[in-house]
Scaffold this motif. Sequence first.
Motif, PDB file in Angstrom:
ATOM      1  N   ARG A 207     -25.703  30.837  -6.490  1.00  0.00           N
ATOM      2  CA  ARG A 207     -25.170  30.721  -7.843  1.00  0.00           C
ATOM      3  C   ARG A 207     -24.632  32.065  -8.313  1.00  0.00           C
ATOM      4  NH1 ARG A 207     -27.049  27.486 -12.830  1.00  0.00           N
ATOM      5  NH2 ARG A 207     -27.407  29.380 -14.014  1.00  0.00           N
TER       6      ARG A 207
ATOM      7  N   ASN B 171     -34.217  31.075  -3.004  1.00  0.00           N
ATOM      8  CA  ASN B 171     -33.478  31.614  -4.156  1.00  0.00           C
ATOM      9  C   ASN B 171     -34.302  32.599  -4.976  1.00  0.00           C
ATOM     10  OD1 ASN B 171     -31.486  29.889  -3.275  1.00  0.00           O
ATOM     11  ND2 ASN B 171     -32.038  28.254  -4.708  1.00  0.00           N
ATOM     12  N   LEU B 172     -35.095  33.402  -4.280  1.00  0.00           N
ATOM     13  CA  LEU B 172     -35.923  34.380  -4.985  1.00  0.00           C
ATOM     14  C   LEU B 172     -35.047  35.560  -5.377  1.00  0.00           C
ATOM     15  CD1 LEU B 172     -39.015  34.167  -2.612  1.00  0.00           C
ATOM     16  CD2 LEU B 172     -38.650  32.970  -4.777  1.00  0.00           C
ATOM     17  N   VAL B 173     -34.821  35.706  -6.657  1.00  0.00           N
ATOM     18  CA  VAL B 173     -33.914  36.727  -7.169  1.00  0.00           C
ATOM     19  C   VAL B 173     -34.582  37.489  -8.300  1.00  0.00           C
ATOM     20  CG1 VAL B 173     -31.739  37.144  -8.348  1.00  0.00           C
ATOM     21  CG2 VAL B 173     -31.849  35.431  -6.530  1.00  0.00           C
TER      22      VAL B 173
ATOM     23  N   LEU C 190     -41.560  29.521 -10.610  1.00  0.00           N
ATOM     24  CA  LEU C 190     -41.390  29.099  -9.217  1.00  0.00           C
ATOM     25  C   LEU C 190     -42.013  27.719  -9.051  1.00  0.00           C
ATOM     26  CD1 LEU C 190     -42.555  32.396  -7.424  1.00  0.00           C
ATOM     27  CD2 LEU C 190     -40.199  31.685  -7.857  1.00  0.00           C
TER      28      LEU C 190
ATOM     29  N   LYS D 284     -41.564  27.969  -1.913  1.00  0.00           N
ATOM     30  CA  LYS D 284     -41.478  28.282  -3.346  1.00  0.00           C
ATOM     31  C   LYS D 284     -40.012  28.447  -3.685  1.00  0.00           C
ATOM     32  CE  LYS D 284     -42.984  33.016  -2.260  1.00  0.00           C
ATOM     33  NZ  LYS D 284     -43.940  34.093  -2.583  1.00  0.00           N
ATOM     34  N   THR D 285     -39.648  27.894  -4.813  1.00  0.00           N
ATOM     35  CA  THR D 285     -38.240  27.867  -5.204  1.00  0.00           C
ATOM     36  C   THR D 285     -38.123  28.392  -6.624  1.00  0.00           C
ATOM     37  OG1 THR D 285     -37.912  25.917  -3.810  1.00  0.00           O
ATOM     38  CG2 THR D 285     -36.211  26.392  -5.453  1.00  0.00           C
ATOM     39  N   GLU D 286     -37.306  29.418  -6.769  1.00  0.00           N
ATOM     40  CA  GLU D 286     -37.144  30.003  -8.095  1.00  0.00           C
ATOM     41  C   GLU D 286     -36.201  29.135  -8.910  1.00  0.00           C
ATOM     42  OE1 GLU D 286     -36.753  34.342  -8.111  1.00  0.00           O
ATOM     43  OE2 GLU D 286     -35.241  34.107  -9.683  1.00  0.00           O
TER      44      GLU D 286
ATOM     45  N   VAL E 182     -33.511  28.523 -11.714  1.00  0.00           N
ATOM     46  CA  VAL E 182     -32.483  29.399 -12.269  1.00  0.00           C
ATOM     47  C   VAL E 182     -32.752  29.579 -13.748  1.00  0.00           C
ATOM     48  CG1 VAL E 182     -30.728  28.896 -10.550  1.00  0.00           C
ATOM     49  CG2 VAL E 182     -30.928  27.446 -12.582  1.00  0.00           C
TER      50      VAL E 182
END
Lengths: 590, 590
Positions: free
Chosen positions: A342, A537-539, B210, B582-584, B586
């Motif tokens: 994204r 998507n660890l940001v 997360l 684990k998914t962050e 947005v």
Amino acid sequence: MKPATGIVEPPDIEPESATRSQGDQWFAEHAEVLRLADAASRARTAFTPYLESPRAHLHPVGAKARGQEWFAAVRNSALSGTAPDDAELFLPDEISPFTQEPLGVRYARPTPEQIFSAIGNAAPSWAAASPQERVGVCLEALDRLHQDVFANAYATMHTTGQPFIMAFAGSGANSLDRGLEAVVYAMRAMADVAPAAEFRRSFGAAEVTLDKRYQIRPRGVGVVIACGSYPAWNAYPAIFANLATGNPVVVKPHPATVLPVARAVQIVRAVLAEAGHDPNLVIMAVDTTDEPIANALIDHPATAIVDFTGSPQYGQELEQRFDRLVFTETAGTNAVILESARDLDAVLVALARSLCLFSGQMCTTPQNVFVPPVVQTPTGPVPYAQVRRRLLAEIDRVATDPRIAAATCGAVHSQTTIAALDALAESSQLSQRDAAHSPEHVLRQHTAYEHPDFPRARTCTPLVLESAARDDLHRAERFGPVSFLIPVQDRDEALALAAADAAACGAIASYCYTTDLSYADAVESAFFAAGASIGFNLVRQAPLNFTAAFSDYHVTGLNPAGNACLTDLAFVASRFRIVQSKTERVGAEA
Amino acid sequence: MKPATGIVEPPDIEPESATRSQGDQWFAEHAEVLRLADAASRARTAFTPYLESPRAHLHPVGAKARGQEWFAAVRNSALSGTAPDDAELFLPDEISPFTQEPLGVRYARPTPEQIFSAIGNAAPSWAAASPQERVGVCLEALDRLHQDVFANAYATMHTTGQPFIMAFAGSGANSLDRGLEAVVYAMRAMADVAPAAEFRRSFGAAEVTLDKRYQIRPRGVGVVIACGSYPAWNAYPAIFANLATGNPVVVKPHPATVLPVARAVQIVRAVLAEAGHDPNLVIMAVDTTDEPIANALIDHPATAIVDFTGSPQYGQELEQRFDRLVFTETAGTNAVILESARDLDAVLVALARSLCLFSGQMCTTPQNVFVPPVVQTPTGPVPYAQVRRRLLAEIDRVATDPRIAAATCGAVHSQTTIAALDALAESSQLSQRDAAHSPEHVLRQHTAYEHPDFPRARTCTPLVLESAARDDLHRAERFGPVSFLIPVQDRDEALALAAADAAACGAIASYCYTTDLSYADAVESAFFAAGASIGFNLVRQAPLNFTAAFSDYHVTGLNPAGNACLTDLAFVASRFRIVQSKTERVGAEA
């Protein structure tokens, strides 16, 4: 017997005994922390009772100064209270990676005979203590370690090379959390064993009552071998899992990272003594690279359990010790799959920082970055070459600003790491001239950066190599600030290669960036099947390789990166065994 | 969101899904049994959902007859449904210890290639099933095995030599209880892992959420090696612990005790198929003494777990397999200390019956009876010689009445056992002439008894030897109906010797008769310290060597009699591992 009123009455509270042990009192004092930690570990939510921030106003007045003073005072002195009194003093090769000056701290260097003789005396009363008393002592020890977190940070920084903030948070609160988590699981596993039961049933015409008693028994001495770059993270769980379940502990730090371990052992031993137990339940052993002592400790007939963090080679050797219960965490070839984003800039910033963080010396640092020909973004596809350029630019942004580099990279624990990078870069440069044979390219040469506070610091910014998908160079852990950018045909090849490497070469942490839910599902399935965990998507979680006690299971035990997990029931359930008695009541009493 | 009314409302019930699996439905059907078993295993109280008594009125009409008919029909036929279809048929050496006639049952004899190829196809969907679905299938399979308990009893009796009532209760309900217990613990360990979590915390200024998912993953194929004399007791826990945690199973029965295992495997496979899973998740392998297959199964790279019941020699060999998770139960030199008794007659009756029971072929059978110069009783001290005489007389009372002997001793599983007794008796008789060298005396010669129903039965009443305290002959397991009466100087010597033997030679069950509470405390402490469990004054619990699932931990794992316990968390917690994603979220979703 009370009449049945239909009202649920509170259970009888046991009257406070005058002989209640110190451990039991501490258990009561820390009961709420234990309860919250237990609940968090069941729900896998965020929790810590410890302070991650070193900001002065959060801590008692003067706490930081006292830590600094302790560190100044301990240098060139003898640190006592880590081993039996009869041990000789010894000066190991501890050199600060920041100042490159020897710490000069001397420690007791007990012989294996002294260690196991002292432990033999100490063990029986600890084995006989109740699980609750032992857990109370562990909880108090964790609290004391927390009170000492500034001293620990300086000791950790100047032995491991961690930047101060990581030494404070990562080797402070985050590691204490892992220790507390191990105590939580140990308590849960032990609480599963009822202390007593009344068993009634008929055998033929006889109605029989048996009074049964169950006792948790330790397995034997636990030897804990801590690693040089991040000693608290694995040592705390092992030490406290062993202590809670009744096993005495010998802690053997890396020869260059003795001070933070010694400080922790000193504190735990003081707490044990205060609880009326023999401090020799925890003993620190020290050695040198030339005269290692680990095998002598592990081979001792009293040793039953080994916890090891360090090299895959020695880890695998230990995993073959069928006669010991062995828990290992070694290393993996942690992958990143960069499929779509994204906000590609944010991803590349996060990734660049993670590659720089503590000079790539964490077990969760990414190593192999798989990138398809284009990375999809909301503003259109970004070609590989541009992704490569932008990632390198982000790394440079960290590496070329000394203040950012100092806070992020810290120093390199061992000169060996830099020598290995030199060799890797050199062989890759040679191969660039002969690309047919070995297709690595140096994309970014590792360099020292000027540390603003420690001009002599052993520093190193990332070496980045470009590697072909079919190359073998990236299919082993390369310790330190080195990563491989691996262009692949497409995202399916990225997944196939990354998952296969996780299964065959080991993975402690893996990462995927994608905005495509169906691809994310495929990645999750493939990594799960390969016995590896994966972060998507660890940001904004910074650093991306952060793992949270009570929430993240650290190491799966299903791939070559280690056989143990922080922390699951398997980490604690085999550290003790159960013995029981049963006594038949005579006729009239039955 | 509902308003806060202060009223605790029941949780929302999930609507029944049209796609709810058969395993999930079975889970719901057996939920109450699971709940009660779980509660019993926590409180360690008496519980069984299964019938111990073969009395006809307790069972469906004709149940016993159907079991008999099945056993009659299966003889000299081929029993199908235990292995992949492509396996060849094979006739093992199964001979009834009661009739000494071959059973003549043929079984599929799959090759290791056929076994692991079929398992490879079957494994993924089972691994992907939910713990609840798998546990539902296990609970249903246990229920079906219970419905088949008469057939199991005849199959067990005519392969192991167990008397009918033991084959019915001990290898029926009691063993099913152990299987259910393993399912309870597996469910508990798996339920400790939350399937998902929402993790929120701040990283610097960023509030991060997360979404985490946790999945239980099996380790690999479990190889279960059952023993010849009591196959269900250990095989059921191993099979169901493996299945519940997602691991496919290869069951390898003793070459002379195939039928009851084959019948159980047939039933479990049918239940798996009914649940929509591949029956090849459980496969029976058969072999012969001359061409054993166990090592080929264990060496296969897909094998991760081994459960073994049998000889200490092979058990120790397996315990050295560092590359496999190995659970063993082998054998011990179970001691009896006879110090004092409220009712000496009752003690001697109980002890005599236990020595005769199933011709001493149980792992809990006493072997070494330590007796001081006098045994204290309410009517005065009884000298050793009188105790010896009265014990032998009680054994004779069982052995000389064919009906009692038949119900108690049953038959001897293997001719090897009798040959070993012959050799032991002969060497002891020889040594009696040369007492300076080896001080055993034959107190009671083993003999056959005439079985009233099976005149050709291989029967054997106890061999009793008198052995000096310092002799070595009793310091190893002597399988079958052989025991040693060991006169000692005093009760302290009895305890010292018995506890030392438990630690050094192994003990699965130990017994003490005493009316002196302080002595009982000393005995309990010494046995606990030796890593052994102990039963006191077991008289009316008949047989004294009964152990109860949900209440008695069977085998401590702390002495040489085995490394595993039925059942504790350690028996199940390492049979699976945990992977996670684990998914962050947005920004806007966080």
